[in-house]
Design a protein around this motif. Structure first.
Motif, mmCIF file in Angstrom:
data_model
loop_
_atom_site.group_PDB
_atom_site.id
_atom_site.type_symbol
_atom_site.label_atom_id
_atom_site.label_comp_id
_atom_site.label_asym_id
_atom_site.label_seq_id
_atom_site.Cartn_x
_atom_site.Cartn_y
_atom_site.Cartn_z
ATOM 1 N N UNK A 66 42.156 38.685 35.587
ATOM 2 C CA UNK A 66 41.644 37.779 34.556
ATOM 3 C C UNK A 66 42.316 38.011 33.223
ATOM 4 N N UNK A 108 39.810 42.108 39.764
ATOM 5 C CA UNK A 108 39.618 40.742 39.279
ATOM 6 C C UNK A 108 39.619 40.710 37.754
ATOM 7 N N UNK A 109 39.029 41.728 37.155
ATOM 8 C CA UNK A 109 39.037 41.790 35.687
ATOM 9 C C UNK A 109 40.469 41.934 35.167
ATOM 10 N N UNK A 140 44.384 35.309 31.206
ATOM 11 C CA UNK A 140 43.990 35.000 29.819
ATOM 12 C C UNK A 140 45.217 35.001 28.908
ATOM 13 N N UNK A 147 36.215 36.812 30.062
ATOM 14 C CA UNK A 147 35.714 38.166 29.839
ATOM 15 C C UNK A 147 34.342 38.177 29.172
ATOM 16 N N UNK A 161 33.369 34.686 33.481
ATOM 17 C CA UNK A 161 33.212 36.127 33.652
ATOM 18 C C UNK A 161 34.555 36.862 33.686
ATOM 19 N N UNK A 162 35.482 36.352 34.491
ATOM 20 C CA UNK A 162 36.702 37.135 34.702
ATOM 21 C C UNK A 162 37.853 36.717 33.791
ATOM 22 N N UNK A 163 37.945 35.448 33.471
ATOM 23 C CA UNK A 163 39.084 35.037 32.637
ATOM 24 C C UNK A 163 38.713 35.115 31.161
ATOM 25 N N UNK A 195 37.398 39.082 19.550
ATOM 26 C CA UNK A 195 37.764 40.181 20.450
ATOM 27 C C UNK A 195 39.220 40.565 20.253
#
Lengths: 408, 219
Positions: free
Chosen positions: A8, A4-5, A12, B168, B164-166, A357
């Motif tokens: 994501x 999932x990370x 993004x 981060x 949380x996931x997109x 980031x």
């Protein structure tokens, strides 16, 4: 969880390409700064709600009455009205009526409306080739900056350079009608080409005209516009203060960005020479953010002082994007190398603020420690060192950071 | 305390252009920026937007995905923040406070849409089509598919997943952004994660992607 990370991260990156373009963000900023005091705004709410209600009602009635609107795909995938941005490769929009739009690399266009008879397309920056299928009620409108092209079935190329304020139109088949600043509505036939370059003064007037919403006639041009790239046109079409520049010359073949190929082939000097042959100013006006970063890198590699300028242009043309952040960092690095530590510190802080980031975060934090130490700013250096160690205790600047803090 | 505003002479005489950097940059810290806004410094609201506009926009996009209302919401967030900045107790916590306003605005947008969904006509491209399996699932395709699923989740769970996931965010950051306890946030996230994975398993592109990542992780 890791999958999932990873997903994501992909989402993004895709979202970053969909962020507002600079002009829309600037609009929000202007609206925000121009808003009236709160008490007056609250009074306007009922009227706004009524207007919204009417708009929704009108849209519903319109949807019920109309025939099925056109649909289109990009790369075979269905899309709804929205923004299309190309980078290094062109992109083709295929419409359900058989019409196509080929969007050139480094361009940005928006499909703003789709109905049964046609589409409204806004070429916000860059170039597009259109092949519009003629039908009984065909009605397409293409905006290119402040210019409007009305189409009933034809093939043409249109371009708007948002930075240089240059409009170009070349009709390949049939005819279109075009209008805009310094161009009263007129028919442009196959083989004809329109090239208009707005002077800074004309652009200022144009903005003023938009703000004041005055009548659609173009403001008097204080200075005849002379195109940079088509000087020969002056002989065939003398420029007057009221006449747009119209040429009948055949279209020139699109040029490949050979400087990029040469740069990729490890020939920086040849690549820079090729870029200079095109014209650095022209490239600054029309390249996308990523290409400009490459151009700046090329300038830096061959030791050309224009690298700094290119980074500044990236920040001006693509504010609040990852590319603008990268430009801030890379510019700060150049400043530091050139001994301008004050600008370097400011640029590094700016980068860390804009891209907390970002890909250069560790490097930026480390260099900030270096720059603060070099400037003798003990307090700031300690703060930067603490920040660095907190995030990158094993990073390449960790030893320096610990020395700054007096730690072993 | 007065705000530190450095003017850049080069920009002064130029007409501000759409998308151009502001006519001046504000280099003070957040506390100074808050003081400047509260004291009515003429350049402070612009500096506030220039400092956090991109951040807020990204956060809105993370939660809402591709959306026509982003510009309006961006305006709404800053208007709300400027109107209520006198309520901010810890001036150095400006970013976190603005994050909560942003998440709140996004939540409001999601809920408004849920309420009015019944009167919307579903556009053809929004009709789920699990039959059509494209051979190449690029990022935009995955984005559309993921948000099609997220659209079906309750607002709070969707936000938890997105932050949380997109975006981060770490768990504590995301919980703070939602204005909830860490435990509550974890519960929401667990529900969102389960619902997303269940729906993603029925979507060929997402299923393939997640399986691929899972295999790489195992390897």
């Amino acid at each position: 969880m890791k999958s999932l990370e990873s997903l994501g991260r992909t989402l993004r990156e895709a979202e970053d390409e969909l962020l507002l373009d600079s002009s829309r963000r600037a609009d929000v900023r202007s609206r925000l700064l121009a808003r009236p005091p709160r008490s007056r705004r609250s009074a306007a709410k009922p009227a706004l709600a009524l207007a919204l209600g009417l708009a929704v009602a009108a849209a519903v009635v319109s949807m019920v009455r109309r025939e099925r609107p056109l649909e289109y795909t990009v790369g075979g995938r269905p899309e709804s009205a929205g923004l299309i941005v190309t980078r290094e490769r062109p992109s083709t929009l295929a419409f359900s009526d058989g019409s196509t739009i080929r969007l050139a690399p480094s361009s940005r266009a928006r499909v703003t409306n789709l109905d049964a008879d046609g589409a409204h397309v806004n070429v916000e920056d860059g170039a597009a080739s259109l092949q519009v299928t003629h039908r009984e009620h065909t009605d397409w409108t293409v905006h290119a900056g402040p210019f409007v092209v009305h189409v009933v079935g034809t093939a043409f190329d249109v371009a708007w350079d948002d930075t240089g304020a240059v409009f170009e139109l070349h009709v390949r088949e049939g005819s279109v009608s075009a209008e805009g600043p310094r161009l009263a509505r007129r028919l442009v036939r196959a083989g004809e080409r329109v090239h208009i370059e707005l002077t800074p003064a004309a652009r200022t007037e144009l903005r003023a005209a938009v703000v004041q919403a005055t009548q659609p006639t173009a403001p008097a041009a204080p200075e005849p516009a002379v195109p940079r790239r088509e000087r020969t046109l002056r002989a065939t079409a003398p420029v007057t203060e009221t006449t747009p520049i119209i040429s009948f010359s055949p279209p020139s073949a699109p040029t490949l960005p050979s400087w990029m190929e040469l740069a990729a082939a490890g020939q920086p000097r040849e690549a820079w020479a090729a870029a200079e042959a095109i014209g650095i100013d022209a490239l600054l006006a029309r390249l996308g953010a990523d290409e400009l970063l490459r151009l700046a890198d090329l300038a830096r590699r061959v030791g050309d002082s224009r690298a700094s300028r290119i980074y500044r242009v990236i920040r001006e043309r693509f504010p609040s994007t990852p590319a603008a952040g990268s430009a801030a960092f890379l510019l700060a690095r150049l400043d530091a190398q050139g001994g301008d530590l004050s600008s370097a510190a400011r640029g590094l802080e700016l980068y860390l603020d804009e891209q907390p980031r970002g890909r250069y975060r560790r490097e930026a934090l480390g260099r900030l420690v270096e720059v603060r130490v070099a400037r003798g700013q003990r307090g700031e250096a300690e703060a930067a060192a603490r920040r660095y160690l907190e995030l990158h205790p094993d990073g390449p600047h960790a030893e320096l950071a610990r020395r700054v803090l007096g730690a072993p | 305390m007065t705000a530190t505003v450095h003017r850049i002479p080069k920009k002064r005489e130029e007409e501000p252009r759409a998308g151009q950097l502001s006519a001046f940059d504000f280099f003070g810290d957040d506390a100074r920026l808050v003081d400047a806004i509260r004291s009515g410094h003429p350049g402070a609201p612009a500096a506030f937007f220039d400092r956090y506009g991109a951040y807020v926009e990204r956060l809105l996009v993370r939660v809402l995905g591709p959306d026509q209302e982003i510009a309006d919401l961006l305006h709404e967030v800053f208007a709300e923040a400027l109107d209520h900045i006198h309520k901010l107790e810890n001036k150095e916590a400006l970013r976190g406070w603005l994050t909560r306003i942003t998440v709140f605005a996004a939540r409001g947008c999601i809920r408004r849409r849920s309420r009015r969904r019944w009167l919307r006509f579903m556009a053809p491209e929004e009709v789920p089509d699990v039959q059509a399996v494209p051979t190449c699932h690029d990022a935009r395709d995955l984005l559309a598919r993921a948000f099609r699923i997220l659209d079906t989740l309750p607002a709070d769970e969707r936000i938890a997943f997105s932050l949380r996931f997109i975006d981060d965010m770490t768990l504590p950051e995301a919980a703070d952004a939602c204005g909830t306890s860490l435990a509550t946030f974890k519960r929401r996230l667990r529900r969102a994660q389960d619902a997303f994975q269940e729906a993603a398993a029925k979507d060929p592109a997402l299923r393939e992607r997640l399986r691929h990542d899972h295999e790489e992780e195992e390897a």
